[in-house]
Design an enzyme around this catalytic site. Structure first.
Site, mmCIF file in Angstrom:
data_model
loop_
_atom_site.group_PDB
_atom_site.id
_atom_site.type_symbol
_atom_site.label_atom_id
_atom_site.label_comp_id
_atom_site.label_asym_id
_atom_site.label_seq_id
_atom_site.Cartn_x
_atom_site.Cartn_y
_atom_site.Cartn_z
ATOM 1 N N GLN A 291 -11.732 -7.597 33.955
ATOM 2 C CA GLN A 291 -10.815 -8.376 34.792
ATOM 3 C C GLN A 291 -10.724 -9.812 34.327
ATOM 4 O OE1 GLN A 291 -10.820 -7.839 39.243
ATOM 5 N NE2 GLN A 291 -11.514 -9.972 39.222
ATOM 6 N N SER B 251 -11.707 -16.831 38.600
ATOM 7 C CA SER B 251 -11.583 -16.910 40.067
ATOM 8 C C SER B 251 -10.180 -16.511 40.517
ATOM 9 C CB SER B 251 -11.869 -18.331 40.541
ATOM 10 O OG SER B 251 -13.230 -18.639 40.363
ATOM 11 N N ARG C 142 -54.996 -19.767 43.230
ATOM 12 C CA ARG C 142 -55.142 -21.127 42.701
ATOM 13 C C ARG C 142 -55.934 -22.002 43.657
ATOM 14 N NH1 ARG C 142 -55.097 -23.544 37.747
ATOM 15 N NH2 ARG C 142 -54.200 -25.667 37.784
ATOM 16 N N ARG D 221 -43.019 -24.908 51.913
ATOM 17 C CA ARG D 221 -42.072 -24.563 50.829
ATOM 18 C C ARG D 221 -42.021 -23.052 50.605
ATOM 19 N NH1 ARG D 221 -44.898 -27.787 46.285
ATOM 20 N NH2 ARG D 221 -43.293 -26.894 44.927
ATOM 21 N N THR E 74 -22.305 -16.931 40.270
ATOM 22 C CA THR E 74 -20.978 -17.075 39.647
ATOM 23 C C THR E 74 -20.239 -15.756 39.553
ATOM 24 O OG1 THR E 74 -21.875 -18.861 38.303
ATOM 25 C CG2 THR E 74 -19.784 -17.896 37.586
ATOM 26 N N GLU F 152 -18.969 -11.957 40.158
ATOM 27 C CA GLU F 152 -18.489 -11.301 41.379
ATOM 28 C C GLU F 152 -17.939 -12.332 42.353
ATOM 29 O OE1 GLU F 152 -18.975 -7.874 40.527
ATOM 30 O OE2 GLU F 152 -17.067 -8.267 41.502
ATOM 31 N N ASP G 148 -17.213 -16.853 42.178
ATOM 32 C CA ASP G 148 -17.903 -18.144 42.270
ATOM 33 C C ASP G 148 -18.226 -18.416 43.740
ATOM 34 O OD1 ASP G 148 -18.354 -21.138 41.416
ATOM 35 O OD2 ASP G 148 -16.982 -21.137 43.135
#
Ligand SMILES: CC/C=C\C/C=C\C/C=C\C/C=C\C/C=C\C/C=C\CCC(=O)SCCNC(=O)CCNC(=O)[C@H](O)C(C)(C)COP(=O)(O)OP(=O)(O)OC[C@H]1O[C@@H](n2cnc3c(N)ncnc32)[C@H](O)[C@@H]1OP(=O)(O)O
Ligand SMILES: Cc1cc2nc3c(=O)[nH]c(=O)nc-3n(C[C@H](O)[C@H](O)[C@H](O)COP(=O)(O)OP(=O)(O)OC[C@H]3O[C@@H](n4cnc5c(N)ncnc54)[C@H](O)[C@@H]3O)c2cc1C
Length: 627
Positions: free
Chosen positions: A137, A144, A310, A333, A422, A424, A426
């Site tokens: 495509q 896009s 760690r 985090r 990106t 499939e 953006d």
């Protein structure tokens, strides 16, 4: 020491039934059985070795991928694996390859946009891999903007054929996976021209290469577009470039479920939305949401296990240093990413249901939920891939310096994963689609068309009706805010579906309680992250915000003793994780040290180039010192 579980003390802290959580993560006892069996089959077969990828050249890497793909297919045929087992095998082989697009796009496109007759002709060939397909495509000049594609398909009534042509350089097909060196056929998207009139973009089955000697057919120029981000990574995939020079195909190779062209050259549009031509993208977007939970859970599994192994600072009287997983900053985090992995798993399950439901409705020509399905698949693909790409990078950082080693598994996971933001679609372009859907909903408030499903909550935004005139400033002008609203809309869907999941029967000691903690972490983390919006709109007070932060800290403490068990529930083999930092037994340092010496650079004590470049340098330094 080998054979010792260095994380046993962590596993003993678990407050829930891990085996029951494994079933919840897999989706069902059957799904767990298939995943467990196939992942171990792949892990135990040296034919699927993947720890050498970073040392191979592009050509060696690609040939090895072809070998693995063929070996996987032979395994599937020899063991008579089901379609479900075969898909799992390809998943655990864990290497982007042409087969992803053959099975993940080429076949779904024929199933979704082909007529019964076309499906009967092409699907048996594709299922037996007697042809290998790609989805062509995107072009050099347009990706896009699908309606901007330039490739043409002109109907020739004299010969009852379409002439497929690339009129400009920018019309060259560019990026399709599997196209560069392997695919024998493509679903090529082109502007349909009949009798001098254009009828928009449609899909066409075009043979690219000979099934005898694999040489490109007359009028076909095809090749690979070159190296991509990172070593190894997505360079196992032959993303290609393709130009057509007046290539003729039979009329019956236009996918004709949505639109038809008769042999007399009459164009007919079925009484279905033209956007069904985009149906394959909608299907893949919903699979990508499930893939996001897999990729994020892999990274979180590595970072959680390593954070428990760690130790850094905090030694009291010569005792052991502190596990970094006990630092509140590490928890703040890491644990929202752990919660996100579970949240994305459940939204992926719901989206799979939504897609199946809309597909069933389409078969009955019921298009009522198509707009919502488009908005949900587009928005959730955008939300989950952005969060996952960012999350994998955060997990690398959570592992300190060793996270930057290829042997941590994180650099390659990041490099393979990030294009999901990106391909499939953006992610920003897709959020704009969601914003358009939300604004259309606002414009209908007050009419007889009541918002339902994932936009039902918008009936409570009647005040938007009064400021409807405000949005006349133009969609483009407000697009930044609208994209943020689209993200918030999708995050609300994720939280809502996580809450709905918890209302189901969930067996296993302590399992539901753990999921409730993770759901609250996911929701409160979002509230904390977007605190400014919630405060500025008066949705919460500063006191609410402070309470939310306090509750987050408390929730992190509740997760802490269960963290290792929660990532064990993903049931990933060390082979699939591909990470020394994330190995099940936590025996990290000896494995890191051993792996270093296997690097080709250490095959000789004195490196190539020493005598040619270093020795003369050193000698020169000695001479300089004498001056
Ligand atoms: C990665 C592998 C790693 C490891 C391997 C392991 C396992 C792999 C296993 C499986 C893999 C499976 C698949 C392969 C994996 C990943 C995929 C790999 C490669 C990706 C392939 C591609 O990238 S294919 C190309 C993708 N391209 C796009 O997505 C293009 C994006 N653009 C568009 O979709 C459209 O241009 C658009 C929607 C942005 C605009 O379209 P258009 O201009 O036509 O429409 P308008 O905006 O004007 O809107 C008009 C109305 O139409 C509605 N609409 C738009 N789209 C849709 C739709 N899809 N469905 C329904 N309705 C739609 C829109 O809402 C408007 O409606 P109104 O009511 O407002 O008028
Ligand atoms: C690894 C990989 C595999 C791929 N595989 C395939 C495949 O198999 N088959 C296939 O057909 N394609 C494939 N693609 C192509 C992919 O689908 C496109 O790259 C993707 O759709 C993005 O389109 P684009 O490249 O034109 O981006 P662009 O649209 O050029 O994006 C560039 C920038 O412009 C912005 N932008 C664009 N339009 C607007 C707008 N209206 N408003 C605001 N901002 C805008 C975007 O947000 C982005 O920031 C692949 C791509 C990659 C990276």
């Amino acid at each position: 020491m080998e054979g010792v579980d260095h994380l046993a003390h962590e596993r003993n802290k678990s407050e829930f039934d891990v085996d029951a959580m494994k079933i919840v993560w897999a989706g069902s006892p059957h799904a767990f059985d298939v995943s467990d069996r196939i992942s171990k089959l792949v892990a135990s077969d040296p034919g699927f070795r993947k720890d050498n990828r970073s040392t191979l050249s592009r050509k060696e890497l690609f040939k090895n991928t072809l070998r693995k793909a063929a070996y996987a297919w032979k395994t599937i045929v020899d063991l008579r694996l089901s379609e479900e087992e075969a898909a799992k095998l390809r998943f655990y082989v864990d290497e982007p390859a042409f087969t992803d697009l053959h099975w993940g796009m080429f076949i779904p496109a024929i199933k979704g946009q082909g007529t019964e007759e076309q499906q009967q002709k092409w699907l048996p060939l594709a299922y037996k891999m007697q042809i290998i397909g790609c989805y062509a495509q995107t072009e050099l000049g347009h990706g896009s903007n699908v309606q901007g594609l330039e490739t043409t398909a002109t109907f020739d009534p004299q010969t009852d054929e379409f002439i497929i042509h690339s009129p400009t350089l920018t019309s060259s097909k560019w990026w399709p996976g599997g196209l560069g060196k392997v695919a024998t056929h493509a679903i090529a998207y082109a502007r349909l021209i009949v009798g001098g009139r254009e009828h928009g973009v449609n899909g066409f089955i075009v043979q690219l290469r000979s099934l005898e000697d694999h040489s490109p057919l007359l009028g076909i120029t095809v090749g690979d577009i070159g190296m991509k981000f990172g070593n190894g990574a997505y360079n196992t995939m032959d993303n290609g470039v393709l130009r057509f020079d007046h290539v003729r195909i039979p009329r019956n190779q236009m996918l004709m479920r949505v639109s038809q062209v008769t042999c007399e050259g009459k164009y007919k549009q079925s009484d279905v939305p033209r956007q069904l031509v985009y149906g394959t993208m909608v299907y893949v977007r919903q699979t990508i949401v499930a893939d996001a939970s897999c990729a994020l859970s892999r990274a979180v599994c590595i970072a959680t296990r390593y954070s428990a192994v760690r130790r850094q600072f905090g030694s009291q009287n010569g005792g052991p240093e502190t596990q970094v997983i006990d630092y509140k900053t590490q928890q703040s985090r890491l644990f929202p990413l752990l919660a996100s992995a579970y949240a994305f798993r459940f939204i992926g399950e719901w989206l799979k249901w939504l897609y199946a439901d809309v597909t069933q409705r389409l078969q009955a020509n019921d298009f009522s939920t198509l707009p919502e399905a488009h908005a949900c698949t587009a928005g959730l693909k955008s939300l989950t891939t952005t969060a996952t790409a960012d999350g994998i990078e955060e997990c690398r950082k959570l592992c300190g310096g060793h996270g930057y080693l290829c042997s941590s598994g994180l650099p390659e996971l990041f490099a393979v994963y990030v294009p999901a933001c990106t391909y499939e679609g953006d992610n920003t372009v897709l959020l704009l689609q969601v914003a358009r859907f939300l604004m259309k909903t606002v414009s209908q408030l007050g009419s007889s068309k009541k918002p339902v499903g994932t936009i039902a909550y918008m009936t409570r935004v009647e005040h938007l009706m009064q400021c409807r005139c405000g949005v006349q400033r133009g969609f483009a002008e407000l697009s930044v805010d609208l994209v943020e609203a689209a993200v918030a809309h999708c995050q609300l869907i994720v939280v809502s579906k996580f809450i709905e999941k918890l209302q189901q029967e969930i067996p296993g000691k302590g399992v539901k309680q753990q999921l409730e903690v993770l759901c609250n972490i996911y929701a409160l983390f979002l509230l904390h992250k977007h605190q400014g919006d919630f405060l500025s709109t008066g949705c919460i007070t500063p006191k609410h915000a402070a309470l939310a932060n306090d509750e987050l800290r408390s929730l992190y403490s509740q997760v802490r003793p269960n963290a290792i068990a929660l990532v064990d529930a993903f049931n990933y083999t060390d082979h699939y994780l591909g990470s020394i930092l994330g190995c099940y037994d936590g025996n990290v340092y000896p494995k890191l040290y051993e792996a270093a010496w296997k690097d080709p650079l250490n095959e000789s004590v004195v490196p190539d180039g020493y005598h040619q470049y270093i020795r003369p340098l050193l000698k020169q330094e000695i001479r300089t010192a004498r001056l």
